[in-house]
Write a protein that holds these residues in place. Sequence first.
Motif, mmCIF file in Angstrom:
data_model
loop_
_atom_site.group_PDB
_atom_site.id
_atom_site.type_symbol
_atom_site.label_atom_id
_atom_site.label_comp_id
_atom_site.label_asym_id
_atom_site.label_seq_id
_atom_site.Cartn_x
_atom_site.Cartn_y
_atom_site.Cartn_z
ATOM 1 N N PHE A 248 0.839 -1.210 0.000
ATOM 2 C CA PHE A 248 0.000 0.000 0.000
ATOM 3 C C PHE A 248 0.872 1.258 0.000
ATOM 4 O O PHE A 248 1.749 1.414 0.847
ATOM 5 C CB PHE A 248 -0.915 -0.002 1.231
ATOM 6 N N HIS A 249 0.613 2.154 -0.975
ATOM 7 C CA HIS A 249 1.260 3.475 -1.020
ATOM 8 C C HIS A 249 0.232 4.585 -0.791
ATOM 9 O O HIS A 249 0.523 5.588 -0.166
ATOM 10 C CB HIS A 249 1.924 3.735 -2.378
ATOM 11 N N ARG A 250 -0.953 4.405 -1.372
ATOM 12 C CA ARG A 250 -2.017 5.420 -1.302
ATOM 13 C C ARG A 250 -3.294 4.763 -1.810
ATOM 14 O O ARG A 250 -3.240 3.690 -2.422
ATOM 15 C CB ARG A 250 -1.655 6.637 -2.166
ATOM 16 N N HIS A 251 -4.410 5.427 -1.593
ATOM 17 C CA HIS A 251 -5.678 4.900 -2.107
ATOM 18 C C HIS A 251 -5.748 5.089 -3.613
ATOM 19 O O HIS A 251 -5.747 6.212 -4.098
ATOM 20 C CB HIS A 251 -6.857 5.610 -1.444
ATOM 21 N N LEU A 252 -5.773 3.997 -4.332
ATOM 22 C CA LEU A 252 -5.930 4.027 -5.790
ATOM 23 C C LEU A 252 -6.865 2.871 -6.153
ATOM 24 O O LEU A 252 -6.751 1.793 -5.564
ATOM 25 C CB LEU A 252 -4.586 3.787 -6.491
ATOM 26 N N PRO A 253 -7.756 3.090 -7.118
ATOM 27 C CA PRO A 253 -8.720 2.031 -7.434
ATOM 28 C C PRO A 253 -8.055 0.730 -7.895
ATOM 29 O O PRO A 253 -8.542 -0.358 -7.606
ATOM 30 C CB PRO A 253 -9.573 2.632 -8.562
ATOM 31 N N GLN A 254 -6.903 0.838 -8.575
ATOM 32 C CA GLN A 254 -6.301 -0.375 -9.143
ATOM 33 C C GLN A 254 -5.396 -1.123 -8.167
ATOM 34 O O GLN A 254 -4.882 -2.186 -8.501
ATOM 35 C CB GLN A 254 -5.543 -0.044 -10.444
ATOM 36 N N THR A 255 -5.168 -0.552 -6.964
ATOM 37 C CA THR A 255 -4.271 -1.234 -6.020
ATOM 38 C C THR A 255 -5.035 -1.664 -4.767
ATOM 39 O O THR A 255 -6.105 -1.136 -4.466
ATOM 40 C CB THR A 255 -3.086 -0.325 -5.616
#
Length: 276
Positions: A248-255
Amino acid sequence: MNSATVDLHSHTTASDGALSPDELIALAKKNEVTTLAITDHDTISGYLSIRHKVSGINLIAGTEISTTWQGVGLHIVGLDFDPNHIAIQKLLSQQTKARQTRSQIIIDKLTHMGMPITLDELHKSAGHQHIGRPHIAQVMIDKGYEQSMGKVFKKYLGAGKIGDVKNNWASLPEVVKAIRDSDGIAVIAHPNKYKMTRSKLLCMIAHFIEVGGQGIEVISGKQHPDITEKLAKIAVDKGLYASIGSDFHRHLPQTANLGKLALLPKKVTPIWQAFH
Ligand code: AMP
Ligand code: MN
Ligand code: MN
Ligand code: MN
């Protein structure tokens, strides 16, 4: 312990993550994570800043170390080491120096290409002096040289491009030794991301084991069940502990969201069985 509540790969603002260590812990609690490792790139400063403050969650010492193997950039996660051990501290300070040298090399190359950026701009943008390629990409975007992270990596900073400077990292044997000497466990991060053929991947894994590596991420973020099955089989065949992490790095739809992962297959030996 059930792997549904474990996340052993995550980033904070101490490297290239978007959340501060406090914010990451808050998200982990919200997402019902019970065992968490903060694995910032080549640093434990985020982990150190909160390790004594955290309660209600089992926080494992972690870092994600950059190295190369046969010309391919490789990431090794170190888990459950003694953060005060001289071996890990020496490795991290060597890696920090390598990052500083690399930043200057990339800056010089970009400047020659008509896209000048300065160290000062990087430090200001990152909020610290521990610079990663995403920080460089952000400054390039802010200065109007490119439009998106994806484009910057594709054209300038990704594998094989001018900003892909790898030769100054500690070697794979050095990385694994420093983690082990510090009483930790070395884990191959996101094995499916290296674009290696199966035979090259197996060759790398053999070398990793030969130098003392003990774990592999069987689940890394969102991945197809076929990949999980393939990696679980490798873990079992090679006698490696199985790790699991969102990256996890940040909220992103693809991750993957923090702690929101598939379950480890039953046949593997979960890595926490080797924790202190
Ligand atoms: P560094 O640790 O400085 O070598 O930077 C590597 C980091 O860049 C990775 O951990 C990712 O967070 C990020 N990264 C790699 N490839 C891409 C990409 N194509 N787009 C956006 N970020 C990327
Ligand atoms: Mn990263
Ligand atoms: Mn990585
Ligand atoms: Mn990572």
